[in-house]
Design a protein around this motif. Structure first.
Motif, PDB file in Angstrom:
ATOM      1  N   LEU A  54      10.378  62.489  65.368  1.00  0.00           N
ATOM      2  CA  LEU A  54       9.719  61.199  64.880  1.00  0.00           C
ATOM      3  C   LEU A  54       8.982  60.900  65.781  1.00  0.00           C
ATOM      4  O   LEU A  54       7.879  60.029  65.361  1.00  0.00           O
ATOM      5  N   THR A  55       9.172  60.601  67.068  1.00  0.00           N
ATOM      6  CA  THR A  55       8.577  60.014  67.971  1.00  0.00           C
ATOM      7  C   THR A  55       7.295  60.550  68.277  1.00  0.00           C
ATOM      8  O   THR A  55       6.015  59.917  68.460  1.00  0.00           O
ATOM      9  N   ILE A  56       7.261  61.916  68.215  1.00  0.00           N
ATOM     10  CA  ILE A  56       5.923  62.654  68.410  1.00  0.00           C
ATOM     11  C   ILE A  56       4.965  62.581  67.201  1.00  0.00           C
ATOM     12  O   ILE A  56       3.819  62.149  67.407  1.00  0.00           O
ATOM     13  N   GLN A  57       5.430  62.154  66.044  1.00  0.00           N
ATOM     14  CA  GLN A  57       4.630  61.890  64.811  1.00  0.00           C
ATOM     15  C   GLN A  57       4.015  60.435  64.894  1.00  0.00           C
ATOM     16  O   GLN A  57       2.850  60.229  64.683  1.00  0.00           O
ATOM     17  N   TRP A  58       4.791  59.559  65.577  1.00  0.00           N
ATOM     18  CA  TRP A  58       4.333  58.193  65.751  1.00  0.00           C
ATOM     19  C   TRP A  58       3.351  58.188  66.833  1.00  0.00           C
ATOM     20  O   TRP A  58       2.203  57.490  66.875  1.00  0.00           O
ATOM     21  N   LEU A  59       3.611  58.886  67.935  1.00  0.00           N
ATOM     22  CA  LEU A  59       2.633  58.906  69.192  1.00  0.00           C
ATOM     23  C   LEU A  59       1.090  59.451  68.744  1.00  0.00           C
ATOM     24  O   LEU A  59       0.085  58.981  69.282  1.00  0.00           O
ATOM     25  N   ASP A  60       1.105  60.471  67.672  1.00  0.00           N
ATOM     26  CA  ASP A  60      -0.046  60.773  67.196  1.00  0.00           C
ATOM     27  C   ASP A  60      -0.744  59.783  66.544  1.00  0.00           C
ATOM     28  O   ASP A  60      -1.914  60.190  66.319  1.00  0.00           O
ATOM     29  N   LYS A  61      -0.126  58.992  65.977  1.00  0.00           N
ATOM     30  CA  LYS A  61      -0.717  57.935  65.079  1.00  0.00           C
ATOM     31  C   LYS A  61      -1.384  56.944  65.826  1.00  0.00           C
ATOM     32  O   LYS A  61      -2.347  56.222  65.534  1.00  0.00           O
ATOM     33  N   LYS A  62      -0.939  56.704  67.077  1.00  0.00           N
ATOM     34  CA  LYS A  62      -1.459  55.735  67.927  1.00  0.00           C
ATOM     35  C   LYS A  62      -1.420  54.216  67.647  1.00  0.00           C
ATOM     36  O   LYS A  62      -1.793  53.346  68.328  1.00  0.00           O
ATOM     37  N   GLU A  63      -0.911  54.080  66.380  1.00  0.00           N
ATOM     38  CA  GLU A  63      -0.818  52.339  65.814  1.00  0.00           C
ATOM     39  C   GLU A  63       0.092  52.365  64.876  1.00  0.00           C
ATOM     40  O   GLU A  63       0.353  53.500  64.056  1.00  0.00           O
ATOM     41  N   VAL A  64       0.766  51.312  64.708  1.00  0.00           N
ATOM     42  CA  VAL A  64       1.743  51.018  63.980  1.00  0.00           C
ATOM     43  C   VAL A  64       1.428  50.018  62.984  1.00  0.00           C
ATOM     44  O   VAL A  64       1.319  48.950  63.038  1.00  0.00           O
ATOM     45  N   LYS A  65       0.844  50.601  61.538  1.00  0.00           N
ATOM     46  CA  LYS A  65       0.536  49.914  60.679  1.00  0.00           C
ATOM     47  C   LYS A  65       1.377  49.597  59.431  1.00  0.00           C
ATOM     48  O   LYS A  65       2.256  50.429  59.392  1.00  0.00           O
ATOM     49  N   LYS A  66       1.390  48.557  58.599  1.00  0.00           N
ATOM     50  CA  LYS A  66       2.348  48.416  57.605  1.00  0.00           C
ATOM     51  C   LYS A  66       2.580  49.456  56.551  1.00  0.00           C
ATOM     52  O   LYS A  66       3.485  50.033  56.358  1.00  0.00           O
ATOM     53  N   GLY A  67       1.203  50.010  56.336  1.00  0.00           N
ATOM     54  CA  GLY A  67       1.094  51.066  55.302  1.00  0.00           C
ATOM     55  C   GLY A  67       2.029  52.261  55.915  1.00  0.00           C
ATOM     56  O   GLY A  67       2.385  53.046  55.339  1.00  0.00           O
ATOM     57  N   GLU A  68       1.656  52.532  57.271  1.00  0.00           N
ATOM     58  CA  GLU A  68       2.323  53.550  57.837  1.00  0.00           C
ATOM     59  C   GLU A  68       3.971  53.402  57.906  1.00  0.00           C
ATOM     60  O   GLU A  68       4.569  54.603  57.720  1.00  0.00           O
ATOM     61  N   VAL A  69       4.367  52.567  57.884  1.00  0.00           N
ATOM     62  CA  VAL A  69       5.875  52.139  58.177  1.00  0.00           C
ATOM     63  C   VAL A  69       6.412  52.400  56.801  1.00  0.00           C
ATOM     64  O   VAL A  69       7.247  52.861  56.586  1.00  0.00           O
ATOM     65  N   ILE A  70       5.801  51.954  55.585  1.00  0.00           N
ATOM     66  CA  ILE A  70       6.326  51.860  54.370  1.00  0.00           C
ATOM     67  C   ILE A  70       6.357  53.680  53.934  1.00  0.00           C
ATOM     68  O   ILE A  70       7.543  54.099  53.436  1.00  0.00           O
ATOM     69  N   LYS A  71       5.096  54.153  54.330  1.00  0.00           N
ATOM     70  CA  LYS A  71       5.048  55.613  54.122  1.00  0.00           C
ATOM     71  C   LYS A  71       6.215  56.453  54.796  1.00  0.00           C
ATOM     72  O   LYS A  71       6.819  57.476  54.358  1.00  0.00           O
ATOM     73  N   PHE A  72       6.797  55.927  56.097  1.00  0.00           N
ATOM     74  CA  PHE A  72       7.657  56.752  56.971  1.00  0.00           C
ATOM     75  C   PHE A  72       8.967  56.590  56.028  1.00  0.00           C
ATOM     76  O   PHE A  72       9.835  57.437  55.945  1.00  0.00           O
ATOM     77  N   TYR A  73       9.192  55.235  55.707  1.00  0.00           N
ATOM     78  CA  TYR A  73      10.500  54.891  55.232  1.00  0.00           C
ATOM     79  C   TYR A  73      10.774  55.838  53.804  1.00  0.00           C
ATOM     80  O   TYR A  73      11.897  56.541  53.568  1.00  0.00           O
TER      81      TYR A  73
END
Length: 342
Positions: A54-73
């Motif tokens: 999961l951390t690898i996936q987030w590190l690849d995104k470089k940024e935490v956006k609201k939409g990304e968090v929703i899609k993650f959940y």
């Protein structure tokens, strides 16, 4: 991640096999105490892998956006809950879960009978990892963000020391340090990728040494070598095994032989792909088999029935739900683009 990463799926398959074998052996007369707690060695590997991937996936995104968090959940929910709910209802119907109240508590992640205790722990980690990653990105400096993770590890361990942990607790606070280890492993892993380190035989040797140390820790083996009577001392040693698995993952990344063996291990890779339903169903199947059953027969029955059910669940539930989550997330992405949020 660059290159063939099937070995990570194979490692997950290996973790699943560890848990299943340990659970089968622990239920056998005169054997149980000799392997007490060894199933958790596989569970700690699951926790490390979960945080790592999961951390690898987030590190690849470089940024935490609201939409990304929703899609993650959404992705996490559809990846875990459909299979989980189906198995829970089945467990209730066959009387493994004793009553409707217990079933409801399990559905809402308020209880964890038997092996189900790991699901609330995982979900609580899913809830907080976006926040942890968000803070890391806000720090910006990579060294300082890594220091933040290390500090978080120290604080959580001081607040909830492993020596006082409650066995099979559904409370994340005990196991958060293990997940943080997985996150730190992902950071080191990414740095190693950027450096393009050449495979070294020393990494293969490191993996074998750590695995040997884990084998020696099994109560039966420890008794043979050191004469220490078997007990359940392994049940709260997640920090040590978490560190061991982190070392193994990083060593395999740069190994000369083991990474190739795992990448070509079709059996382990396939088990890794169906590992979640396999983990969910095996213990219930095992609970319905008499403890007096011949150990070889027991292995065959548990593995055969669990594999068949897991393959069916993977085809009919797991894969369709993963596809559904991708469709939902694709729609969210399109709406974000239309609204100019991308």
């Amino acid at each position: 991640m660059r290159g063939n990463t099937n070995y990570l799926t194979a490692i997950r398959g290996f973790a699943c096999l560890l848990v299943i074998i340990a659970h089968i052996l622990s239920g056998m007369p005169y054997i149980g105490i000799n392997v007490a707690g060894t199933g958790k060695i596989g569970v700690w590997l699951f926790f490390i892998l979960s945080a790592f991937l999961l951390t690898i996936q987030w590190l690849d995104k470089k940024e935490v956006k609201k939409g990304e968090v929703i899609k993650f959940y959404i992705k996490r929910f559809f990846r875990i809950f459909p299979c989980y709910i189906v198995v829970l209802i089945t467990a209730f119907l066959i009387k493994y879960i004793p009553n409707i109240e217990t079933l409801i508590k399990h559905i809402f992640l308020l209880e964890g009978m038997g092996h189900f205790w790991t699901i609330p722990v995982e979900f609580m980690f899913y809830l907080i990892i976006p926040l942890i990653i968000y803070i890391m990105f806000k720090i910006k400096n990579k060294k300082l963000s890594t220091a933040f993770l290390i500090l978080l590890f120290i604080i959580t361990e001081l607040i909830s020391p492993y020596t006082k942990s409650i066995g099979n607790s559904i409370n994340l606070r005990w196991y958060l340090p293990v997940f943080i280890m997985g996150m730190l492993t992902a950071i080191i892993f990414k740095k190693n990728e950027q450096k393009k380190l050449k495979p070294k035989i020393i990494c293969d040797i490191t993996v074998l040494i750590v695995l040997t140390m884990m084998l020696i820790s099994v109560p039966y083996i420890r008794n043979i070598i050191f004469g220490i009577p078997p007990d359940d001392y392994l049940s709260n040693k997640y920090l040590f095994f978490g560190l061991g698995w982190s070392i193994i993952i990083l060593a395999i990344q740069n190994s000369k032989y083991i990474i190739n063996i795992l990448n070509k291990s079709k059996a382990l890779i396939y088990i890794g792909k169906i590992s979640f339903p396999l983990y969910l169903v095996h213990y219930i199947v095992l609970s319905k088999i008499s403890s007096d059953t011949n150990i070889i027969v027991k292995f065959i029955i548990v593995f055969l029935i669990s594999f068949i059910i897991s393959i069916i669940m993977n085809k009919l539930i797991e894969q369709p739900m993963i596809k559904l989550s991708k469709k939902i997330n694709s729609r969210i992405e399109r709406k974000e683009k239309q609204n100019g949020k991308f």
